[in-house]
Design an enzyme around this catalytic site. Structure first.
Site, short mmCIF file in Angstrom:
data_model
loop_
_atom_site.label_atom_id
_atom_site.label_comp_id
_atom_site.label_asym_id
_atom_site.label_seq_id
_atom_site.Cartn_x
_atom_site.Cartn_y
_atom_site.Cartn_z
N THR A 40 68.18 78.55 14.01
CA THR A 40 68.27 79.94 14.47
C THR A 40 66.94 80.46 14.96
OG1 THR A 40 70.15 80.41 13.06
CG2 THR A 40 68.80 82.29 13.66
N TYR A 54 75.78 83.66 17.74
CA TYR A 54 74.75 83.23 18.70
C TYR A 54 74.72 81.70 18.73
CZ TYR A 54 72.35 82.49 14.33
OH TYR A 54 72.05 82.06 13.07
N GLU A 314 76.94 66.29 -23.52
CA GLU A 314 78.39 66.13 -23.62
C GLU A 314 78.87 64.80 -23.02
OE1 GLU A 314 80.72 69.88 -22.90
OE2 GLU A 314 78.71 70.68 -22.60
C1 SIN Z 1 69.96 79.03 10.70
O1 SIN Z 1 68.99 78.48 11.20
O2 SIN Z 1 69.81 80.09 10.03
C2 SIN Z 1 71.37 78.54 10.83
C3 SIN Z 1 71.56 77.41 11.77
C4 SIN Z 1 70.82 76.18 11.37
O3 SIN Z 1 70.63 75.92 10.19
O4 SIN Z 1 70.43 75.45 12.29
#
Ligand code: SIN
Length: 357
Positions: A40, A54, A314
Site C-alpha cells: 500500500t 485502491y 497439557e
Molecule cells: C498494505 O500494504 O497495507 C496491504 C497490501 C499489502 O500488504 O501489500
C-alpha cells in the site's frame, strides 16, 4: 605522497561529498538504500478518499523517494525496485531474493543502512525472516503504510522519512531488524499486525515497542533480547529453496483433514496454531503424531495472540517429539521452523533454537 596523485586526490575529495550528499555543516550524509517491494505504501487509488479498493504495488521506488524531498537533508538515499507485489503474494523465493540483496549491500562498506518498503499484510513475516538471516548489525528498517500514496493524510511519506531516520542512526545499530510505522519502532520478532485498517495497527503484544521517532529524534527505551542478524547461526547464502512448512489452525469441532492433507502433500513441517496454550484436540494431536511418525517436524504454537506455549503441559511433547514455539505466533513460528530446517531436523536442537531466537 607521489605528486602525480594529487590531482586525483583533489577530484576524489570534491566528488565524494557531491555523490554522498552533505548536511548543512558540510558533513557527508549517511548512505541509505531503499529496497522497494510493493504494498500500500506504493499503492494508488482513484480519488483522495479511496482508502479501500485502491491498487497496491503500483508506484515505483523513485517516485516514493521523490515524494519526500526532505530525505535529501538526512541521508544520501538511493532506491532499488527488488520486486513489486501486494504482500499477500509474498513467497519464500521473494524472501531469498530480498535477503540475498540485503546481505550483498552490507558487504559494501559505504552502505550505512537499509530501508525495505513493504505491504503491511505480511510485513511482520518478512521482517522476522530478515532478522534471522541478514548478517550485519547495520540497521534494516521495514516500513509500510495503511493508506495508499494518493490518499488524504497518506501515512507512507512520514513513515518512509522516519524509517530513513532510523536506518541512518547510530542508535539503531545492533538492534536487529526494526519495523516502523505510526512513529513507533518495534522489533521484528515481537511485532504483529493487529488491526485490518487503522494506522496504529502494528503492536508487540505484551512485550511492547522498542522506541519512538519524534521530530528528527530516534529514541530507544528497550533492547531486543533474542539472537538475531549478526548473532544468528543461519546462513541462506547457498540456499536456493527453503523447506516447506504449513500452518494448521485449531478451533472447536476441528477435524484432522488439514493436517492429513499437509502430511500427504509432503511438507517438511507443520505449525499447529492450537487453542489456549497451543493445544490440539485429541483428534488433531493424533493427526500431528501420525505426521511426526512420517518424519514431518511439528511445532505447537497458539492462536491466543500472546504468551508462552508451555512444553509438556497439557501435551506430552517429549513423548510426541513435538517442539513448542515459546512466544512466537504461528506465522513467526513457521518462519523460524523454515529457517531452522535448513540446518537441522533434530527436535532437541530445534527446541533450543525456539528458546534462543
Ligand atoms: C498494505 O500494504 O497495507 C496491504 C497490501 C499489502 O500488504 O501489500
Amino acid at each position: 605522497m607521489n605528486i602525480r596523485f594529487v590531482p586525483f586526490l583533489l577530484v576524489f575529495l570534491i566528488w565524494q561529498p557531491a555523490v554522498r550528499g552533505v548536511d548543512t555543516t558540510g558533513q557527508a550524509l549517511p548512505n541509505v538504500v531503499i529496497l522497494a517491494t510493493g504494498g500500500t505504501i506504493a499503492g494508488s487509488g482513484a480519488t483522495s478518499t479511496t482508502t479501500v479498493g485502491y491498487k497496491a504495488a503500483t508506484v515505483p521506488v523513485q517516485a516514493l523517494i521523490d515524494a519526500v524531498p526532505e530525505l535529501k537533508k538526512i541521508a544520501a538515499v538511493r532506491g532499488e525496485q527488488v520486486f513489486q507485489i501486494a504482500s499477500q503474494n509474498m513467497t519464500n523465493d521473494y524472501w531469498l531474493k530480498l535477503a540475498k540483496r540485503v546481505n550483498e549491500l552490507f558487504q559494501q562498506p559505504d552502505v550505512d543502512g537499509i530501508v525495505v518498503t513493504h505491504g503491511t499484510d505480511t510485513l511482520e513475516e518478512t521482517a522476522y525472516f530478515l532478522d534471522l538471516v541478514s548478517k550485519s548489525e547495520k540497521p534494516v528498517v521495514i516500513v509500510g503504510a495503511m493508506r495508499p500514496s494518493t490518499a488524504l493524510s497518506a501515512d507512507g511519506p512520514i513513515n518512509l522519512y522516519n524509517a530513513v531516520l532510523i536506518a541512518r542512526s547510530k542508535e539503531a545499530i545492533g538492534k536487529g531488524v526494526l519495523v516502523c510505522l505510526n512513529d513507533q519502532i518495534n522489533a521484528a520478532r515481537d511485532v504483529t499486525k493487529t488491526n485490518t485498517s487503522t494506522a496504529d495497527t502494528f503492536k508487540s503484544p505484551d512485550l511492547g515497542l522498542l522506541g519512538y521517532v519524534q521530530g528528527d529524534r530516534v529514541a530507544f527505551y528497550r533492547l531486543p533480547a533474542r539472537r538475531q542478524t549478526k548473532n544468528s547461526e543461519f546462513d541462506i547464502s547457498a540456499v536456493d529453496k527453503l523447506p516447506n512448512v504449513e500452518i494448521a489452525y485449531g478451533f472447536a469441532n476441528v477435524s484432522r483433514t488439514a493436517i492429513d492433507a499437509f502430511a500427504a502433500s509432503g511438507v517438511d513441517g507443520i505449525v499447529y496454531a492450537g487453542v489456549g496454550d497451543g493445544n490440539p484436540s485429541e483428534l488433531t494431536e493424533q493427526a500431528l503424531a501420525d505426521a511426526r511418525a512420517k518424519g514431518i517436524l511439528i511445532v505447537r504454537s497458539a492462536r491466543a495472540g500472546s504468551g508462552i506455549v508451555a512444553r509438556n503441559n497439557e501435551v506430552n511433547d517429549d513423548q510426541r517429539d513435538f517442539v513448542v514455539s515459546d512466544t512466537l505466533n504461528p506465522q513467526k513460528a513457521r518462519i523460524l521452523l523454515t529457517v531452522a530446517l535448513t540446518k537441522t531436523k533434530d527436535t532437541k536442537e530445534l527446541q533450543r533454537i525456539f528458546y534462543e531466537y
